[in-house]
Structures are given as C-alpha cells and as structure tokens.
Write a protein that holds these residues in place. Structure first.
Motif, mmCIF file in Angstrom:
data_model
loop_
_atom_site.group_PDB
_atom_site.id
_atom_site.type_symbol
_atom_site.label_atom_id
_atom_site.label_comp_id
_atom_site.label_asym_id
_atom_site.label_seq_id
_atom_site.Cartn_x
_atom_site.Cartn_y
_atom_site.Cartn_z
ATOM 1 N N VAL A 87 -6.993 -12.073 -34.606
ATOM 2 C CA VAL A 87 -6.595 -12.516 -35.936
ATOM 3 C C VAL A 87 -5.456 -11.667 -36.491
ATOM 4 N N CYS A 88 -5.570 -10.352 -36.361
ATOM 5 C CA CYS A 88 -4.476 -9.479 -36.809
ATOM 6 C C CYS A 88 -3.552 -9.213 -35.616
ATOM 7 N N SER A 89 -2.504 -8.482 -35.826
ATOM 8 C CA SER A 89 -1.576 -8.171 -34.725
ATOM 9 C C SER A 89 -1.523 -6.679 -34.446
ATOM 10 N N THR A 90 -2.561 -5.949 -34.849
ATOM 11 C CA THR A 90 -2.565 -4.502 -34.698
ATOM 12 C C THR A 90 -2.451 -4.076 -33.242
ATOM 13 N N CYS A 91 -3.061 -4.830 -32.322
ATOM 14 C CA CYS A 91 -3.089 -4.447 -30.907
ATOM 15 C C CYS A 91 -1.945 -5.059 -30.101
ATOM 16 N N ARG A 92 -0.914 -5.511 -30.753
ATOM 17 C CA ARG A 92 0.219 -6.183 -30.104
ATOM 18 C C ARG A 92 0.915 -5.261 -29.097
ATOM 19 N N ALA A 93 1.213 -5.794 -27.919
ATOM 20 C CA ALA A 93 1.944 -5.059 -26.882
ATOM 21 C C ALA A 93 2.771 -6.061 -26.069
ATOM 22 N N LYS A 94 3.650 -5.532 -25.227
ATOM 23 C CA LYS A 94 4.531 -6.405 -24.443
ATOM 24 C C LYS A 94 4.255 -6.246 -22.954
ATOM 25 N N ILE A 95 4.123 -7.368 -22.255
ATOM 26 C CA ILE A 95 3.947 -7.356 -20.806
ATOM 27 C C ILE A 95 5.313 -7.187 -20.150
ATOM 28 N N LEU A 96 5.447 -6.140 -19.353
ATOM 29 C CA LEU A 96 6.707 -5.859 -18.657
ATOM 30 C C LEU A 96 6.669 -6.330 -17.211
ATOM 31 N N GLU A 97 5.469 -6.415 -16.653
ATOM 32 C CA GLU A 97 5.328 -6.847 -15.261
ATOM 33 C C GLU A 97 3.945 -7.442 -15.082
ATOM 34 N N GLY A 98 3.871 -8.518 -14.296
ATOM 35 C CA GLY A 98 2.601 -9.178 -14.076
ATOM 36 C C GLY A 98 2.380 -10.315 -15.069
ATOM 37 N N ASP A 99 1.163 -10.841 -15.061
ATOM 38 C CA ASP A 99 0.847 -11.972 -15.923
ATOM 39 C C ASP A 99 -0.572 -11.805 -16.461
ATOM 40 N N ALA A 100 -0.793 -12.321 -17.643
ATOM 41 C CA ALA A 100 -2.106 -12.248 -18.277
ATOM 42 C C ALA A 100 -2.294 -13.462 -19.156
ATOM 43 N N GLU A 101 -3.536 -13.672 -19.546
ATOM 44 C CA GLU A 101 -3.861 -14.807 -20.406
ATOM 45 C C GLU A 101 -4.463 -14.305 -21.710
ATOM 46 N N MET A 102 -3.984 -14.879 -22.818
ATOM 47 C CA MET A 102 -4.601 -14.620 -24.109
ATOM 48 C C MET A 102 -5.600 -15.735 -24.401
ATOM 49 N N LEU A 103 -6.841 -15.378 -24.674
ATOM 50 C CA LEU A 103 -7.850 -16.394 -24.941
ATOM 51 C C LEU A 103 -7.779 -16.917 -26.365
ATOM 52 N N ILE A 104 -7.416 -16.051 -27.309
ATOM 53 C CA ILE A 104 -7.297 -16.444 -28.714
ATOM 54 C C ILE A 104 -6.031 -15.812 -29.275
#
Length: 359
Positions: free
Chosen positions: A310-327
């Motif tokens: 809900v908030c963006s406090t834990c925001r980070a950037k993927i530099l390599e690889g792939d991931a999925e955000m569930l929410i």
C-alpha cells in the motif's frame, strides 16, 4: 544510517470521537529531514508486548503552517491507533521515519488550475495538506473537494474546512456526502459510486477544466471514482491515488506466470541487495518468502512500513534478474516499467536477483 528519528509530541487534540490530531517537533538537527511535501506521510514505530509495529499516517498540515502534524483515526483492534487515541500525551517522544510519498503535484505560483479531490473518512488528512498548500501557494488556482463520511459527527476537520472555504471564497468548494444521514439534496446522501459520480459530473463539477484529481480513501470507493473520472475524459496521469488500507487480506494468489515458473530452475535465488551504499549477497528461497523478509532475516535494515503493497516505503529497483510483485497499490506504471518494485511484495523468478534501494 538511522532511519527513525525521535519526535517530540507537543500537542494531542481530539478531533472527533474516534480521531486525534498529533502535533510533532523534530530535533533541531533533524529539522531538514522532516521538511515535508504536501500529501506525504510519516511512518512510526512502537513496540507492543515486545513486538515492533510500524504504521503510516499522513501529514495534515500545510507547508506554510510551520508545524508537523498528523491525524490518527481509531481502527477496531488497531494497537497503534488505539494507543494514540487513548494514551498518547504531549511531552511524549515517538520515533518516525522522514516524510515519504508521491501523492502530490508540483506547486507553481503562477498556475491557474482547477483541482478536484475525493476523500473518504480519514482519507482527508493528506488532502487537507494539499488543499491548504495549493490555496496558499497557487493564489489563482481553485480546489473542489468531495468528502464522504458516515455521518456529520464523523467528519474530521469539519470546522477547519469551513474556515478555509470562508477564507478562500470562490476558490475552495466542499461537497459533503453522508452515508447514513439525509441531506437537503438527495445526491449528497449515500455512498459514492459510479452513478453518484455521473450525477456530480453532470450537475456540480465541470471536469473539462480539471487539471488533477486526488483520491484518498477505501479501495472500493477509489476504484469507482477513478473509473468514473476516466469514463468522463480524465487521463491516468491526471489521477493521483493514496490508499489507506488495502481491501485484500494477506497475499494475493500467484499469477499464472509465477505458478508456471514454480517448476523451473532451482529452489533458491542468489540475491544481491544494495542499501545505503553497502552491498550484501545472500541466498533466499525461490518461493514463499518476499525479498524484504529475506533481507530482514539477513539483518539488513531494509525500510518498510505496511508490508501490504500500500505504501512505497520499501521501494527498490531491480538491476538484474526478474521478479513478480503480487500486490501493488503504490507504484505508478512508469515506475514499474523502469524496474522499481515494492520489495514486501517482490518474489524472485530467476536464479539471480540484483536489487538496489539507493536508486
């Protein structure tokens, strides 16, 4: 780097039966850190029975008031909100992270715009900050606020809103919609839904001149309003959201892509995380644990607040690889396209994942 800083509580004022307004003062050396932008929030932490809780509350003060102030509405069963309403007193010290959030637009003193706001319940807190700041710093602009509550007694900042309306005649309009109390005009009774929005846009609000619409409140209300705004001509970039609580309990089910990938590759991911200029590598499970929880397990001081996307406090950037955000209720499309994720909702899809909190 210390993420949390002590704030002195200088005043606790009862706003409604179930809400208080808390005025805070940072230490002199932290004053610059807490120089907020209208619409931002503070993340607080406190231990209850040996368990640390973090909760975020929006700043309700305008930029020119010279104070730091938040509104806290009581939530049934909410340890932090009940403590703030029942026990928090002036003179206490509470820890908070510096202001965060992107629920705002740049201020232009020469602008002549029409802004539209929709607030539900305690969703008024960031909008009040935005309204005050725009009215003061954009003297040619106008603001129309639609504020939904159950009844008159639950309206937060009712007198303050009336004072603002009187102070800025012709520039600030407030339309109260009450769910359980009848009003002279039937349109302003009930819940805000698609039909009510259609009637508002037909008879009370001219969307043709609206530059930006701000929406803050419960998720179903926000989705209905946003859909109605789009249907009546506003573009996505003109609509700003701030979600107070997700209607989704816990994690969503994995999408088809994640489920399909579950049988591929190894059972672990080699993760590399950069935080405050320092880089740490560790192995984490491919499934069942978020990147944030894995980082915290490695004793990394990764930032977080709600852990619900809900908030963006834990925001980070993927530099390599792939991931999925569930929410994701916090990141804009352009941020996702640029590789940013909410690490509390981030689950690896590749054998290697490199992420930076510093970008």
């Amino acid at each position: 780097m210390s993420r949390f800083h002590p704030l002195e509580v200088t005043d606790v004022r009862k706003e409604t039966r179930d809400a208080v307004v808390v005025t805070l003062r940072p230490r002199a050396e932290d004053a610059a850190l807490f120089d907020f932008t209208q619409g931002q929030y503070l993340t607080f932490r406190k231990e209850f029975d040996g368990v640390e809780l973090r909760r975020s509350y929006s700043i309700c003060a305008g930029k020119d008031e010279g104070v730091l102030r938040v509104g806290v509405k009581r939530v049934d069963g909410g340890a932090f909100s009940n403590w703030a309403n029942d026990e928090l007193k002036a003179g206490a010290t509470i820890e908070a992270m510096p202001p965060m959030g992107a629920f705002h637009t740049p201020i232009d003193p020469d602008a002549q715009k029409h802004y539209l706001g929709f607030a539900g319940g305690s969703g008024i807190t960031p909008l009040l900050s935005i309204v005050k700041t725009i009215l003061r710093r954009e003297p040619k602009s106008q603001f129309t606020l639609v504020y939904a509550n159950r009844q008159i007694s639950s309206i937060m900042f009712r007198e303050e809103l009336e004072d603002l309306k009187n102070e800025h005649l012709g520039r600030f309009t407030v339309l109260h919609v009450l769910e359980s109390e009848g009003q002279e005009i039937d349109l302003f009774t009930g819940r805000i839904d698609a039909q009510k929005c259609k009637a508002l846009f037909a008879n009370w609000i001219d969307l043709d001149g609206v530059a930006t619409a701000f929406i803050c409140g419960p998720e179903p209300m926000m989705l209905a309003i946003a859909a109605a705004l789009r249907e009546h001509g506003l573009q996505n970039e003109q609509i700003k959201f701030e979600l107070f609580a997700s209607g989704q309990p816990g994690l969503a089910k994995q999408r088809a892509k994640a489920a399909a990938d579950a049988g591929r590759g190894g059972e672990t991911t080699a993760a590399t995380v950069t935080l405050d200029g320092s880089t740490r590598s560790f192995t984490m499970p491919r499934h069942g644990q978020s990147l944030l929880d894995a980082a915290l397990e490695q004793s990394l001081d990764a930032p977080y607040a709600c852990k619900a996307g809900v908030c963006s406090t834990c925001r980070a950037k993927i530099l390599e690889g792939d991931a999925e955000m569930l929410i994701n209720h916090a990141l804009e499309d352009y941020e996702v396209n640029a590789g940013y994720v909410l690490t509390c909702q981030c689950y690896p899809l590749t054998d290697t994942l490199v992420v930076s909190y510093d970008q």
